[in-house]
Design a protein around this motif. Structure first.
Motif, PDB file in Angstrom:
ATOM      1  N   ILE A 159       0.705  -1.649   0.022  1.00  0.00           N
ATOM      2  CA  ILE A 159      -0.226   0.011   0.130  1.00  0.00           C
ATOM      3  C   ILE A 159       0.845   0.991  -0.139  1.00  0.00           C
ATOM      4  O   ILE A 159       0.824   2.215  -1.099  1.00  0.00           O
ATOM      5  CB  ILE A 159      -1.332  -0.395   1.284  1.00  0.00           C
ATOM      6  CG1 ILE A 159      -2.003  -0.828   1.410  1.00  0.00           C
ATOM      7  CG2 ILE A 159      -1.631   1.789   1.674  1.00  0.00           C
ATOM      8  CD1 ILE A 159      -3.002  -1.276   2.593  1.00  0.00           C
ATOM      9  N   HIS A 192       0.370   5.034  -1.459  1.00  0.00           N
ATOM     10  CA  HIS A 192       1.016   6.365  -1.065  1.00  0.00           C
ATOM     11  C   HIS A 192       1.472   7.262  -1.761  1.00  0.00           C
ATOM     12  O   HIS A 192       1.616   8.252  -2.282  1.00  0.00           O
ATOM     13  CB  HIS A 192       1.532   6.605   0.505  1.00  0.00           C
ATOM     14  CG  HIS A 192       0.353   6.011   1.451  1.00  0.00           C
ATOM     15  ND1 HIS A 192      -0.050   5.496   2.625  1.00  0.00           N
ATOM     16  CD2 HIS A 192      -1.257   5.332   0.731  1.00  0.00           C
ATOM     17  CE1 HIS A 192      -0.411   5.517   3.140  1.00  0.00           C
ATOM     18  NE2 HIS A 192      -1.420   4.730   2.108  1.00  0.00           N
ATOM     19  N   HIS A 216      -3.262  12.220   6.147  1.00  0.00           N
ATOM     20  CA  HIS A 216      -3.991  10.478   6.479  1.00  0.00           C
ATOM     21  C   HIS A 216      -2.642   9.868   6.404  1.00  0.00           C
ATOM     22  O   HIS A 216      -2.882   8.858   7.092  1.00  0.00           O
ATOM     23  CB  HIS A 216      -5.340  10.364   5.565  1.00  0.00           C
ATOM     24  CG  HIS A 216      -6.091   8.947   5.846  1.00  0.00           C
ATOM     25  ND1 HIS A 216      -6.778   8.859   6.275  1.00  0.00           N
ATOM     26  CD2 HIS A 216      -5.520   8.349   4.827  1.00  0.00           C
ATOM     27  CE1 HIS A 216      -7.080   7.445   6.149  1.00  0.00           C
ATOM     28  NE2 HIS A 216      -6.313   6.951   5.330  1.00  0.00           N
ATOM     29  N   GLU A 264      -1.359   7.115   8.459  1.00  0.00           N
ATOM     30  CA  GLU A 264      -1.116   5.633   8.618  1.00  0.00           C
ATOM     31  C   GLU A 264       0.608   5.235   9.170  1.00  0.00           C
ATOM     32  O   GLU A 264       0.970   3.946   9.009  1.00  0.00           O
ATOM     33  CB  GLU A 264      -1.883   4.906   6.789  1.00  0.00           C
ATOM     34  CG  GLU A 264      -2.670   5.224   7.281  1.00  0.00           C
ATOM     35  CD  GLU A 264      -4.219   5.016   6.020  1.00  0.00           C
ATOM     36  OE1 GLU A 264      -4.994   4.705   5.742  1.00  0.00           O
ATOM     37  OE2 GLU A 264      -3.265   4.902   5.397  1.00  0.00           O
ATOM     38  N   PHE A 267       0.129   1.791  10.226  1.00  0.00           N
ATOM     39  CA  PHE A 267       0.449   0.517   9.997  1.00  0.00           C
ATOM     40  C   PHE A 267       2.102  -0.408  11.002  1.00  0.00           C
ATOM     41  O   PHE A 267       1.497  -1.459  11.168  1.00  0.00           O
ATOM     42  CB  PHE A 267       1.482   1.310   8.195  1.00  0.00           C
ATOM     43  CG  PHE A 267      -0.078   1.134   7.798  1.00  0.00           C
ATOM     44  CD1 PHE A 267      -1.754   1.561   7.506  1.00  0.00           C
ATOM     45  CD2 PHE A 267       0.349   1.573   6.047  1.00  0.00           C
ATOM     46  CE1 PHE A 267      -2.390   0.977   7.072  1.00  0.00           C
ATOM     47  CE2 PHE A 267      -0.524   1.768   4.911  1.00  0.00           C
ATOM     48  CZ  PHE A 267      -1.822   1.382   5.506  1.00  0.00           C
ATOM     49  N   HIS A 306      -6.752   1.499  -3.398  1.00  0.00           N
ATOM     50  CA  HIS A 306      -5.968   1.747  -1.956  1.00  0.00           C
ATOM     51  C   HIS A 306      -7.331   2.022  -1.693  1.00  0.00           C
ATOM     52  O   HIS A 306      -6.716   0.463  -0.057  1.00  0.00           O
ATOM     53  CB  HIS A 306      -5.670   3.180  -2.190  1.00  0.00           C
ATOM     54  CG  HIS A 306      -4.817   3.900  -1.111  1.00  0.00           C
ATOM     55  ND1 HIS A 306      -4.659   5.708  -1.203  1.00  0.00           N
ATOM     56  CD2 HIS A 306      -4.378   3.621   0.658  1.00  0.00           C
ATOM     57  CE1 HIS A 306      -3.994   5.669   0.270  1.00  0.00           C
ATOM     58  NE2 HIS A 306      -4.066   4.581   0.570  1.00  0.00           N
ATOM     59  N   GLU A 329      -7.149  -1.173   2.355  1.00  0.00           N
ATOM     60  CA  GLU A 329      -7.253  -1.379   3.608  1.00  0.00           C
ATOM     61  C   GLU A 329      -8.653  -1.262   4.068  1.00  0.00           C
ATOM     62  O   GLU A 329      -8.769  -2.213   4.891  1.00  0.00           O
ATOM     63  CB  GLU A 329      -7.406   1.020   3.909  1.00  0.00           C
ATOM     64  CG  GLU A 329      -5.798   0.524   3.203  1.00  0.00           C
ATOM     65  CD  GLU A 329      -5.336   2.264   3.527  1.00  0.00           C
ATOM     66  OE1 GLU A 329      -6.216   3.352   3.547  1.00  0.00           O
ATOM     67  OE2 GLU A 329      -3.650   2.464   3.206  1.00  0.00           O
TER      68      GLU A 329
HETATM   69 FE   LIG Z   1      -4.093   4.479   3.177  1.00  0.00          FE
END
Ligand SMILES: [Fe+2]
Ligand SMILES: [Fe+2]
Length: 238
Positions: free
Chosen positions: A81, A86, A131, A135, A140, A219, A223
């Motif tokens: 991700i 990202h 954001h 993460e 994460f 994306h 998630e």
């Molecule tokens: Fe994300």
């Protein structure tokens, strides 16, 4: 279970080839994916038999990667991700804001909806940048530690935010904001229909927006529908 009564998000997880079909019909399979396919078709006035046929065709012709992300480690998924969602999101948002400013400055007088598009693009940038930082810096790494503790049979890592479900709920609420902004842009631009005589920058803006929308749906799907439910399940394990 019959395809028509399955939730769109579940179809996207079980049959990854369905994602392209959903995209082509403008169906949101990530933020708004918790609805049966038949209900979505009714709401968006899409022919159910037609989409069922397209889904069956896609399943026949697309090699199925057997939903690798439901099996891969959460660390691998989080890394994927960050690298594949990202990183391009950061690059594309910089391009998009510049394109939206330019097109609004040049054509805003004749196309007043461009002011709204520009402010929505800015809103998405303002939402997504912090954001993704949250993460990457907090959520994460915690999920990866949670997985490692589970594998090693050690106690769950401490978190200042309490249960992992709390930051996940906050992240999902932010996904909804971005999802709504993208849906609003789609409506304002009449499904990205270019006006007659649109200049190349106008074209580039709409093309980049459609690509960004696909990227964001992918994306958020990874998630909302895979990483987060798996992390919540892990945090509930004794
Ligand atoms: Fe994300
Ligand atoms: Fe996110």
């Amino acid at each position: 279970m019959q395809t028509a009564v399955k939730q769109v998000r579940d179809l996207a997880i079980e049959q990854p080839s369905s994602v392209r079909v959903f995209e082509s019909f403008g169906i949101d399979y990530c933020c708004g994916g918790r609805k049966p396919l038949e209900q979505v078709c009714e709401e968006q006035q899409i022919s159910l038999p037609e989409i069922l046929e397209r889904l069956a065709e896609a399943a026949d012709t697309t090699p199925q990667p057997t939903s690798p992300w439901t099996k891969a480690s959460l660390e691998e998924l989080a890394t994927y991700i960050m690298d594949k969602c990202h990183a391009p999101t950061r690059t594309e948002l910089q391009r998009l804001t510049a394109l939206a400013d330019k097109v609004h400055n040049r054509h805003g007088a004749r196309h007043p909806e461009l002011a709204h598009v520009q402010s929505l693009v800015q809103q998405i940038l303002d939402e997504m940048m912090p954001h993704m930082e949250k993460e990457e810096r907090v959520l994460f790494p915690y999920i990866v530690n949670l997985e490692q503790a589970d594998q090693n049979g050690t106690s769950k890592p401490y978190a200042f935010f309490g249960n992992v479900a709390h930051p996940i709920a906050a992240m999902m609420a932010e996904h909804d904001i971005v999802g709504s902004a993208l849906a609003e842009i789609r409506t304002l631009t009449n499904n990205y229909q270019l006006p007659d005589g649109a200049c190349p920058t106008y074209y580039a803006l709409y093309l980049t927006l459609t690509e960004f929308e696909s990227l964001t749906h992918h994306h958020v799907h990874l998630e909302n529908n895979i990483l987060f439910p798996r992390a919540i399940e892990l945090s509930g394990k004794e």
